[in-house]
Design a protein around this motif. Structure first.
Motif, PDB file in Angstrom:
ATOM      1  N   LEU A   1      41.178  31.087  43.228  1.00 40.97           N
ATOM      2  CA  LEU A   1      42.309  30.987  42.292  1.00 40.97           C
ATOM      3  C   LEU A   1      42.563  32.310  41.570  1.00 40.97           C
ATOM      4  O   LEU A   1      43.717  32.675  41.332  1.00 40.97           O
ATOM      5  CB  LEU A   1      42.066  29.862  41.282  1.00 40.97           C
ATOM      6  CG  LEU A   1      42.094  28.442  41.849  1.00 40.97           C
ATOM      7  CD1 LEU A   1      41.625  27.441  40.800  1.00 40.97           C
ATOM      8  CD2 LEU A   1      43.491  28.091  42.341  1.00 40.97           C
ATOM      9  N   LEU A   2      41.498  33.020  41.222  1.00 41.12           N
ATOM     10  CA  LEU A   2      41.657  34.318  40.553  1.00 41.12           C
ATOM     11  C   LEU A   2      42.373  35.318  41.453  1.00 41.12           C
ATOM     12  O   LEU A   2      43.150  36.142  40.980  1.00 41.12           O
ATOM     13  CB  LEU A   2      40.297  34.871  40.120  1.00 41.12           C
ATOM     14  CG  LEU A   2      39.647  34.177  38.930  1.00 41.12           C
ATOM     15  CD1 LEU A   2      38.179  34.542  38.835  1.00 41.12           C
ATOM     16  CD2 LEU A   2      40.390  34.526  37.642  1.00 41.12           C
ATOM     17  N   GLN A   3      42.095  35.255  42.746  1.00 42.38           N
ATOM     18  CA  GLN A   3      42.732  36.183  43.692  1.00 42.38           C
ATOM     19  C   GLN A   3      44.166  35.777  44.012  1.00 42.38           C
ATOM     20  O   GLN A   3      44.975  36.630  44.344  1.00 42.38           O
ATOM     21  CB  GLN A   3      41.920  36.249  44.993  1.00 42.38           C
ATOM     22  CG  GLN A   3      40.595  36.943  44.810  1.00 42.38           C
ATOM     23  CD  GLN A   3      39.745  36.925  46.075  1.00 42.38           C
ATOM     24  OE1 GLN A   3      39.808  36.001  46.866  1.00 42.38           O
ATOM     25  NE2 GLN A   3      38.937  37.959  46.243  1.00 42.38           N
ATOM     26  N   GLN A   4      44.467  34.502  43.909  1.00 43.66           N
ATOM     27  CA  GLN A   4      45.774  34.002  44.338  1.00 43.66           C
ATOM     28  C   GLN A   4      46.790  33.850  43.217  1.00 43.66           C
ATOM     29  O   GLN A   4      47.957  33.587  43.498  1.00 43.66           O
ATOM     30  CB  GLN A   4      45.614  32.625  45.010  1.00 43.66           C
ATOM     31  CG  GLN A   4      44.796  32.645  46.266  1.00 43.66           C
ATOM     32  CD  GLN A   4      44.424  31.247  46.720  1.00 43.66           C
ATOM     33  OE1 GLN A   4      44.892  30.259  46.180  1.00 43.66           O
ATOM     34  NE2 GLN A   4      43.574  31.173  47.728  1.00 43.66           N
ATOM     35  N   SER A   5      46.373  33.974  41.969  1.00 41.49           N
ATOM     36  CA  SER A   5      47.325  33.726  40.882  1.00 41.49           C
ATOM     37  C   SER A   5      47.036  34.617  39.681  1.00 41.49           C
ATOM     38  O   SER A   5      45.989  35.248  39.596  1.00 41.49           O
ATOM     39  CB  SER A   5      47.254  32.254  40.444  1.00 41.49           C
ATOM     40  OG  SER A   5      46.099  32.020  39.670  1.00 41.49           O
ATOM     41  N   ASP A   6      47.986  34.623  38.759  1.00 39.45           N
ATOM     42  CA  ASP A   6      47.827  35.356  37.503  1.00 39.45           C
ATOM     43  C   ASP A   6      47.562  34.397  36.339  1.00 39.45           C
ATOM     44  O   ASP A   6      47.726  34.766  35.181  1.00 39.45           O
ATOM     45  CB  ASP A   6      49.088  36.181  37.214  1.00 39.45           C
ATOM     46  CG  ASP A   6      49.261  37.329  38.192  1.00 39.45           C
ATOM     47  OD1 ASP A   6      48.242  37.843  38.695  1.00 39.45           O
ATOM     48  OD2 ASP A   6      50.420  37.711  38.451  1.00 39.45           O
ATOM     49  N   ARG A   7      47.162  33.188  36.652  1.00 38.14           N
ATOM     50  CA  ARG A   7      46.910  32.193  35.605  1.00 38.14           C
ATOM     51  C   ARG A   7      45.773  32.647  34.707  1.00 38.14           C
ATOM     52  O   ARG A   7      44.909  33.421  35.105  1.00 38.14           O
ATOM     53  CB  ARG A   7      46.577  30.851  36.255  1.00 38.14           C
ATOM     54  CG  ARG A   7      47.799  30.294  36.954  1.00 38.14           C
ATOM     55  CD  ARG A   7      47.561  29.008  37.711  1.00 38.14           C
ATOM     56  NE  ARG A   7      46.823  28.046  36.931  1.00 38.14           N
ATOM     57  CZ  ARG A   7      45.903  27.250  37.465  1.00 38.14           C
ATOM     58  NH1 ARG A   7      45.627  27.302  38.738  1.00 38.14           N
ATOM     59  NH2 ARG A   7      45.266  26.385  36.698  1.00 38.14           N
ATOM     60  N   LYS A   8      45.782  32.120  33.491  1.00 35.22           N
ATOM     61  CA  LYS A   8      44.745  32.483  32.529  1.00 35.22           C
ATOM     62  C   LYS A   8      43.378  32.037  33.040  1.00 35.22           C
ATOM     63  O   LYS A   8      43.239  30.990  33.668  1.00 35.22           O
ATOM     64  CB  LYS A   8      45.023  31.827  31.172  1.00 35.22           C
ATOM     65  CG  LYS A   8      46.236  32.401  30.499  1.00 35.22           C
ATOM     66  CD  LYS A   8      46.558  31.911  29.101  1.00 35.22           C
ATOM     67  CE  LYS A   8      45.824  30.759  28.553  1.00 35.22           C
ATOM     68  NZ  LYS A   8      46.297  30.322  27.229  1.00 35.22           N
ATOM     69  N   ILE A   9      42.386  32.855  32.747  1.00 36.76           N
ATOM     70  CA  ILE A   9      41.021  32.570  33.176  1.00 36.76           C
ATOM     71  C   ILE A   9      40.544  31.236  32.610  1.00 36.76           C
ATOM     72  O   ILE A   9      39.901  30.449  33.304  1.00 36.76           O
ATOM     73  CB  ILE A   9      40.082  33.731  32.808  1.00 36.76           C
ATOM     74  CG1 ILE A   9      40.424  34.937  33.699  1.00 36.76           C
ATOM     75  CG2 ILE A   9      38.619  33.338  32.935  1.00 36.76           C
ATOM     76  CD1 ILE A   9      39.764  36.227  33.305  1.00 36.76           C
TER      77      ILE A   9
END
Length: 132
Positions: free
Chosen positions: A84-92
């Motif tokens: 998810l970290l690699q695929q999106s800019d969503r908050k950690i």
């Protein structure tokens, strides 16, 4: 027939049946973890799936995977978080909650231990390799 330790004869089909049972039990647990990793998972719930006592289950799981159930669940959640970290800019913090961690500080601690970097460093590309 096989000769086992102490010169005892062992029926190979009995060994295979025991191994098959263990593997099938482990598969059931792994599939449950993969389907439910976003929710709270207790070792008691896992032990009831195959039925075993919680203590017996923890020994069985560690023998089969070389990890405790909690370590296995956390490593699975970290792999999902890394994707998810690699695929999106969503908050950690949103990613931490999505993959089943209910505490962001604990998520960052577990992530750092597994990946040798923080989630934000991983996202920036200075991160390590996704663990198994």
């Amino acid at each position: 027939m096989l000769i086992a330790p102490e010169d005892r004869f062992v029926n190979r089909s009995q060994l295979d049946d025991a191994d098959t049972t263990k593997i099938n039990r482990l598969k059931k647990i792994i599939l449950y973890i993969q389907d439910s990793y976003q929710e709270p998972i207790r070792t008691r719930d896992l032990s009831e799936l195959i039925p075993m006592s919680e203590r017996q289950f923890c020994r069985f799981f560690k023998e089969m995977t070389r990890k405790t159930p909690v370590d296995y669940i956390n490593s699975y959640r970290i792999r999902q978080a890394a994707d998810l970290l690699q695929q999106s800019d969503r908050k950690i913090s949103d990613i931490a909650f999505e993959v089943g961690f209910d505490n962001v500080s604990y998520f960052i601690k577990v992530f750092r231990r597994a990946m040798k970097c923080s989630p934000s460093e991983f996202r920036k590309g200075s991160g390590g390799t996704i663990i198994n």
